[in-house]
Design a protein around this motif. Structure first.
Motif, PDB file in Angstrom:
ATOM      1  N   SER A 159      62.476  78.139  43.699  1.00  0.00           N
ATOM      2  CA  SER A 159      60.910  78.570  43.370  1.00  0.00           C
ATOM      3  C   SER A 159      61.544  79.831  42.445  1.00  0.00           C
ATOM      4  O   SER A 159      62.699  80.601  41.989  1.00  0.00           O
ATOM      5  N   PRO A 160      60.203  80.429  41.543  1.00  0.00           N
ATOM      6  CA  PRO A 160      60.642  81.008  40.642  1.00  0.00           C
ATOM      7  C   PRO A 160      61.865  82.062  40.690  1.00  0.00           C
ATOM      8  O   PRO A 160      62.627  83.016  39.827  1.00  0.00           O
ATOM      9  N   PHE A 161      61.547  82.980  41.918  1.00  0.00           N
ATOM     10  CA  PHE A 161      62.690  83.804  42.891  1.00  0.00           C
ATOM     11  C   PHE A 161      63.903  83.503  42.659  1.00  0.00           C
ATOM     12  O   PHE A 161      65.164  84.560  42.633  1.00  0.00           O
ATOM     13  N   ALA A 162      64.234  81.827  42.295  1.00  0.00           N
ATOM     14  CA  ALA A 162      65.424  81.433  42.434  1.00  0.00           C
ATOM     15  C   ALA A 162      66.408  81.919  41.236  1.00  0.00           C
ATOM     16  O   ALA A 162      67.873  81.546  40.845  1.00  0.00           O
ATOM     17  N   GLY A 163      65.224  82.091  40.093  1.00  0.00           N
ATOM     18  CA  GLY A 163      65.984  82.269  38.914  1.00  0.00           C
ATOM     19  C   GLY A 163      67.043  83.046  38.867  1.00  0.00           C
ATOM     20  O   GLY A 163      67.805  82.902  37.430  1.00  0.00           O
ATOM     21  N   LEU A 164      66.816  84.472  39.659  1.00  0.00           N
ATOM     22  CA  LEU A 164      68.401  85.195  39.022  1.00  0.00           C
ATOM     23  C   LEU A 164      69.418  85.159  40.420  1.00  0.00           C
ATOM     24  O   LEU A 164      69.618  86.261  40.461  1.00  0.00           O
TER      25      LEU A 164
ATOM     26  N   GLY B  22      65.182  91.695  23.345  1.00  0.00           N
ATOM     27  CA  GLY B  22      64.295  90.665  23.748  1.00  0.00           C
ATOM     28  C   GLY B  22      64.038  88.991  24.228  1.00  0.00           C
ATOM     29  O   GLY B  22      63.823  88.900  25.529  1.00  0.00           O
ATOM     30  N   LEU B  23      65.447  88.544  23.445  1.00  0.00           N
ATOM     31  CA  LEU B  23      65.877  87.432  24.104  1.00  0.00           C
ATOM     32  C   LEU B  23      66.813  87.339  25.318  1.00  0.00           C
ATOM     33  O   LEU B  23      66.773  86.921  25.524  1.00  0.00           O
ATOM     34  N   LEU B  24      67.264  88.321  25.507  1.00  0.00           N
ATOM     35  CA  LEU B  24      67.636  89.224  26.500  1.00  0.00           C
ATOM     36  C   LEU B  24      66.523  89.149  28.007  1.00  0.00           C
ATOM     37  O   LEU B  24      66.756  88.260  28.966  1.00  0.00           O
ATOM     38  N   PHE B  25      66.270  89.756  27.671  1.00  0.00           N
ATOM     39  CA  PHE B  25      65.258  90.292  28.199  1.00  0.00           C
ATOM     40  C   PHE B  25      63.969  88.414  28.374  1.00  0.00           C
ATOM     41  O   PHE B  25      63.257  88.439  29.887  1.00  0.00           O
ATOM     42  N   MET B  26      64.356  87.660  27.738  1.00  0.00           N
ATOM     43  CA  MET B  26      63.441  86.510  27.787  1.00  0.00           C
ATOM     44  C   MET B  26      63.980  85.570  28.748  1.00  0.00           C
ATOM     45  O   MET B  26      63.310  84.627  28.962  1.00  0.00           O
ATOM     46  N   GLU B  27      65.536  86.112  29.174  1.00  0.00           N
ATOM     47  CA  GLU B  27      65.849  85.214  30.017  1.00  0.00           C
ATOM     48  C   GLU B  27      65.886  85.478  31.457  1.00  0.00           C
ATOM     49  O   GLU B  27      65.804  84.003  32.587  1.00  0.00           O
ATOM     50  N   ALA B  28      65.114  86.551  31.595  1.00  0.00           N
ATOM     51  CA  ALA B  28      64.204  87.077  33.050  1.00  0.00           C
ATOM     52  C   ALA B  28      63.838  85.340  33.198  1.00  0.00           C
ATOM     53  O   ALA B  28      63.043  84.993  34.568  1.00  0.00           O
ATOM     54  N   ILE B  29      62.477  85.772  32.086  1.00  0.00           N
ATOM     55  CA  ILE B  29      61.207  84.910  32.278  1.00  0.00           C
ATOM     56  C   ILE B  29      61.321  83.773  32.457  1.00  0.00           C
ATOM     57  O   ILE B  29      60.805  82.425  33.075  1.00  0.00           O
ATOM     58  N   TRP B  30      62.445  83.145  31.018  1.00  0.00           N
ATOM     59  CA  TRP B  30      62.703  81.181  31.322  1.00  0.00           C
ATOM     60  C   TRP B  30      63.536  80.958  32.589  1.00  0.00           C
ATOM     61  O   TRP B  30      62.825  79.784  32.964  1.00  0.00           O
ATOM     62  N   THR B  31      64.845  82.005  33.546  1.00  0.00           N
ATOM     63  CA  THR B  31      65.294  81.338  34.571  1.00  0.00           C
ATOM     64  C   THR B  31      63.569  80.638  35.612  1.00  0.00           C
ATOM     65  O   THR B  31      64.528  80.061  36.619  1.00  0.00           O
ATOM     66  N   ALA B  32      62.702  82.035  35.596  1.00  0.00           N
ATOM     67  CA  ALA B  32      62.119  81.686  36.776  1.00  0.00           C
ATOM     68  C   ALA B  32      61.096  80.512  36.529  1.00  0.00           C
ATOM     69  O   ALA B  32      61.155  79.611  37.425  1.00  0.00           O
ATOM     70  N   ASN B  33      61.045  80.262  35.451  1.00  0.00           N
ATOM     71  CA  ASN B  33      60.080  79.039  34.779  1.00  0.00           C
ATOM     72  C   ASN B  33      61.185  77.656  35.383  1.00  0.00           C
ATOM     73  O   ASN B  33      59.811  76.929  35.176  1.00  0.00           O
ATOM     74  N   ILE B  34      62.110  77.565  35.147  1.00  0.00           N
ATOM     75  CA  ILE B  34      62.911  76.404  34.899  1.00  0.00           C
ATOM     76  C   ILE B  34      62.972  76.854  36.975  1.00  0.00           C
ATOM     77  O   ILE B  34      63.594  75.379  37.004  1.00  0.00           O
TER      78      ILE B  34
END
Length: 282
Positions: A174-179, A209-221
């Motif tokens: 799920s998106p929560f698995a990203g982190l 900004g790119l560091l925090f985009m990690e959180a959104i990207w990992t949720a997406n994948i």
């Protein structure tokens, strides 16, 4: 070479500004104002990272599991509430450590150790975008090999990365698995962002900004939905990574996997599954 302290103060002023924006809206001033600058920055990163994790996770889950039920994923592919709560629990245990990394990187930038610069106007817009592209290539290369070694070096996999790979089926991701990583695993996979600061000039706020985009990207994948946008390393590719353990180590794009022979295409995988199903039917 002498350090221009007045120039470095621009970074300190900027981080202090971000600290005030976040902390003043979330906590009484008497709880954070007496803290040293470093701890204010860590607290800001921790609170902002946690909010970003929950907001992006809940909104994306609401969209794909409720509003678009049976459009992107069949009902039997939706992870259980228990699985998602476990992912949140693992991520929350690690979040204080994850957010220590950007705090340390900001401290190094404020000390003048990196090639970060404060204002976009210091370079042309062309160089600004070229530097971002170079930075992202370095980050992609670093994350690919860090991720791959977390699989190939058995003790690293056993004691660190296996925590994340208990989610190895479509109906457990799920998106929560990203982190949902062991804290050190998450830091190791994000550390190429910091290493790149010493190699290529990058705008300070863009780096954050790119560091925090990690959180959104990992949720997406981790949402199991194959976007099929070349050359993006979407969730279709990453789902294969979770089921085979030896393909698709890349982060943003498929280029590193293509270059180093570890790419597996989800569309070809689907065709093979359909062929196998036809043979069994015959």
């Amino acid at each position: 070479m002498a350090v221009d302290h007045s120039y470095l103060m621009q970074f300190v002023d900027e981080t202090s500004f971000y600290n005030r924006i976040v902390l003043s809206h979330l906590l009484p001033s008497n709880l954070w104002d007496p803290l040293p600058h470093f701890f204010q920055t860590w607290l800001r990163n921790y609170l902002a990272g946690t909010l970003l994790y929950f907001i992006s996770g809940f909104l994306w889950c609401f969209y794909i599991y409720y509003l678009k039920l049976n459009v992107y994923l069949p009902k039997d592919a939706i992870p259980t509430r228990k699985a998602m709560l476990l992912q949140i629990y693992v991520a929350m245990k690690a979040m204080p450590f994850y957010t220590l990394l950007p705090t340390v990187s900001e401290s190094m930038i404020e000390s003048g150790w990196t090639k970060c610069y404060s204002r976009i106007g210091e370079f042309s817009w062309i160089l600004y975008f070229v530097s971002i592209a170079t930075y992202l290539v370095l980050v992609e290369f670093g994350i690919y090999w860090m991720h791959r070694e977390l699989h190939d070096i058995k003790p690293l996999y056993k004691y660190l990365h296996a925590t994340h790979h208990i989610y190895n089926k479509q109906n457990t991701l799920s998106p929560f698995a990203g982190l949902a990583f062991h804290p050190l695993d998450g830091i190791l996979q994000a550390i190429p962002h910091v290493i790149a600061l010493f190699i290529v000039p990058i705008h300070f706020t863009t780096h954050l900004g790119l560091l925090f985009m990690e959180a959104i990207w990992t949720a997406n994948i981790h949402d199991c939905i194959h976007g099929n946008i070349w050359p993006v390393m979407g969730a279709g590719y990453h789902t294969i990574h979770h089921t085979t353990y030896k393909h698709n180590y890349g982060h943003y794009t498929i280029w590193m996997d293509w270059m180093f022979g570890s790419l597996r295409d989800p569309l070809l995988e689907e065709e093979d599954d359909n062929k196998d199903s036809s043979k069994k039917a015959d």
